[in-house]
Design an enzyme around this catalytic site. Structure first.
Site, PDB file in Angstrom:
ATOM      1  N   TYR A   1       8.455   3.903   1.279  1.00 54.30           N
ATOM      2  CA  TYR A   1       7.946   3.268   2.494  1.00 54.30           C
ATOM      3  C   TYR A   1       8.571   1.882   2.622  1.00 54.30           C
ATOM      4  CZ  TYR A   1       4.870   1.252   6.049  1.00 54.30           C
ATOM      5  OH  TYR A   1       4.400   0.653   7.179  1.00 54.30           O
TER       6      TYR A   1
ATOM      7  N   ASP B   1      14.410  -2.545  -1.796  1.00 53.17           N
ATOM      8  CA  ASP B   1      13.220  -3.022  -1.086  1.00 53.17           C
ATOM      9  C   ASP B   1      12.245  -3.558  -2.144  1.00 53.17           C
ATOM     10  OD1 ASP B   1      10.927  -1.694   1.421  1.00 53.17           O
ATOM     11  OD2 ASP B   1      10.802  -3.429   0.098  1.00 53.17           O
TER      12      ASP B   1
ATOM     13  N   LYS C   1       5.390 -10.174   1.269  1.00 47.45           N
ATOM     14  CA  LYS C   1       4.165 -10.309   0.473  1.00 47.45           C
ATOM     15  C   LYS C   1       4.091 -11.591  -0.363  1.00 47.45           C
ATOM     16  CE  LYS C   1       3.642  -5.306   0.546  1.00 47.45           C
ATOM     17  NZ  LYS C   1       2.430  -4.848   1.245  1.00 47.45           N
TER      18      LYS C   1
HETATM   19  P1  KE4 Z   1       4.938  -5.071   6.207  1.00 48.24           P
HETATM   20  O1  KE4 Z   1       5.734  -4.856   7.453  1.00 48.24           O
HETATM   21  O2  KE4 Z   1       3.658  -4.269   6.193  1.00 48.24           O
HETATM   22  O3  KE4 Z   1       4.729  -6.563   5.886  1.00 48.24           O
HETATM   23  O4  KE4 Z   1       5.808  -4.557   4.952  1.00 48.24           O
HETATM   24  C1  KE4 Z   1       6.275  -3.237   4.986  1.00 48.24           C
HETATM   25  C2  KE4 Z   1       6.624  -2.780   3.582  1.00 48.24           C
HETATM   26  C3  KE4 Z   1       7.963  -2.751   3.212  1.00 48.24           C
HETATM   27  N1  KE4 Z   1       8.341  -2.329   1.980  1.00 48.24           N
HETATM   28  C4  KE4 Z   1       7.426  -1.941   1.063  1.00 48.24           C
HETATM   29  C5  KE4 Z   1       7.894  -1.491  -0.294  1.00 48.24           C
HETATM   30  C6  KE4 Z   1       6.039  -1.960   1.377  1.00 48.24           C
HETATM   31  O5  KE4 Z   1       5.137  -1.561   0.443  1.00 48.24           O
HETATM   32  C7  KE4 Z   1       5.623  -2.396   2.654  1.00 48.24           C
HETATM   33  C8  KE4 Z   1       4.173  -2.444   3.060  1.00 48.24           C
HETATM   34  N2  KE4 Z   1       3.251  -1.965   2.068  1.00 48.24           N
HETATM   35  C9  KE4 Z   1       1.999  -1.410   2.562  1.00 48.24           C
HETATM   36  C10 KE4 Z   1       1.161  -0.934   1.370  1.00 48.24           C
HETATM   37  N3  KE4 Z   1       1.793   0.009   0.575  1.00 48.24           N
HETATM   38  C11 KE4 Z   1       1.245  -2.426   3.358  1.00 48.24           C
HETATM   39  C12 KE4 Z   1      -0.187  -2.034   3.640  1.00 48.24           C
HETATM   40  C13 KE4 Z   1      -0.371  -1.640   5.058  1.00 48.24           C
HETATM   41  O6  KE4 Z   1       0.519  -0.925   5.603  1.00 48.24           O
HETATM   42  O7  KE4 Z   1      -1.414  -2.052   5.615  1.00 48.24           O
END
Ligand code: KE4
Length: 405
Positions: A135, A230, A258
């Protein structure tokens, strides 16, 4: 219908928060301090969600709060580069030397999609390889899943993703170098980049098999494709220099988020200077953001990273290891990399998403609710990681293990 459900789709501003995978209504949380959060009725929980990764120092960390406060008092943002951006970028580059040049954005999604654009511009190629269960945020190119099997031309994993866009992303199996090699060979000269979570954390935690990341480095070099790590979750979490330091593999581009924002909205992408100099205004790849590099976010990120000393990492590792050792649950197995941990309801930790999907998600849901009842708040999905923070000290882990009993 609750007021929230009347205002937001599913009553949430991000799908995982709706508890669809575990059932029931999420608690309404109103305060957090360290490893503990409180709901509006005053009930307290030990928190292993940690905002899904940013809060490596726990909730309301004093240094971060003070940095936010003084930066906010100073006004901004000013629409020009500020000292906070420079300081945070220097901190990041010192710990991740592969990041010769960096661009701050406002989410991991924005960072991942921009890194893909740079890769396509740099190589003149269109295809992207991602991994089943990987993801990288919700950009169209990255919202595709394997239609079936390990390596296939993808079907959109989300409604609204144009088929033509989904067709530009092909999906391999995590920890399976042959599936990557097969894709590169069946699309010679067409793959712009392989994007990978160097420690998968969105299928639950799945560590890279020995040689997997090194193998990706070699395969991409041979194919003239870029390697994108990533590290939105792993960056500055699994080691001071992230997964690229832990496993000794240097990607061409890295995606961050994050932790580098100290809990505030942030993302960043960076890497080889020759690639990043393709980004406007120094090059033809356009990417922009009104609030990118916001002084308050930069101050929070700097305050957070500055506290991440070797002792802090050692403390987190010790407590996460204690938690892992205590997590003996019948019919379940534990996967852990540093402060990232998942209890899989299957006999052995999975090596890829196909195996992870074989977990007993109903058993997980029951486990989730019994832990919630006992005052321990876990991420509401078998396919999310538990986040241990520096605030999860020995007494917190002890209480968690008591609740487990
Ligand atoms: P954001 O766009 O949500 O800030 O980041 C996306 C992203 C990119 N790469 C990795 C490896 C990630 O885990 C994420 C976002 N992680 C999720 C939880 N696994 C965020 C939680 C959510 O979607 O509310």
């Amino acid at each position: 219908m609750t007021v929230a459900a009347d205002l937001f789709p599913g009553g949430v501003n991000s799908p995982v928060r709706a508890y669809r995978a575990v059932g029931g209504e999420p608690p309404v949380l109103v305060r957090g301090e360290g490893a503990v959060v409180w709901d509006e009725a005053g009930r307290r929980y030990i928190d292993y969600v940690g905002a899904f990764g940013p809060l490596l120092l726990g909730h309301a960390n004093r240094g971060v709060v003070e940095a936010i406060h003084s930066a906010a008092e100073a006004g901004g943002s000013f629409g020009v580069t500020g000292p906070g951006e420079v300081r945070l970028a220097q901190l990041i580059r010192k710990r991740m030397p592969s990041i010769e040049r960096i661009r701050f954005v406002n989410s991991g999604t924005e960072a991942a999609m921009s890194a893909l654009r740079v890769a396509r511009a740099a190589t003149g190629r269109d295809l992207i390889v991602k991994f089943d269960g990987g993801y990288h945020g919700h950009a169209d190119s990255l919202l595709v899943e394997a239609g079936s099997g390990v390596a296939t031309l993808s079907i959109p994993g989300s409604a609204g993703v144009a088929r033509a866009v989904a067709a530009q992303t092909v999906v391999a199996a995590y920890n399976d170098l042959d599936s990557v090699e097969a894709l590169l060979e069946s699309h010679p000269g067409h793959v712009a980049a392989v994007i990978v979570e160097p420690v998968a954390a969105n299928m639950g935690v799945v560590a890279p098999a020995t040689g997997f990341l090194k193998g990706l480095r070699e395969l991409t070099e041979r194919a003239g494709a870029l390697l994108i790590f990533d590290e939105v979750i792993t960056g500055f979490r699994v080691a001071p220099g992230g997964a690229q330091a832990l496993y000794g593999v240097r990607p061409d581009l890295t995606v961050l988020g994050k932790i580098i924002g100290g809990g505030l909205p942030v993302g960043a992408y960076g890497g080889r200077a020759d690639l990043m100099d393709l980004v406007a205004p120094s090059g033809p790849v356009y990417q922009a953001g009104t609030l990118s590099g916001h002084p308050v976010v930069m101050a929070a990120g700097e305050a957070a990273l500055a506290q991440l000393t070797p002792e802090v990492y050692a403390g987190i590792e010790a407590q996460a290891a204690r938690l892992e050792a205590g997590l003996q649950v019948r019919g379940a197995s534990v996967a852990r990399v540093g402060s990232l941990l998942t209890l899989f309801f299957r006999e052995r930790p999975p090596r890829n998403f196909a195996e992870a999907r074989g977990s007993d998600v109903k058993a997980f849901a029951q486990f989730f609710h019994s832990m919630l009842e006992a005052g321990v708040l876990l991420p509401p999905s078998q396919f999310e990681a538990w986040f241990v923070s520096a605030a999860h000290d020995a007494p917190v882990i002890d209480v968690t293990l008591e609740a487990l009993a």
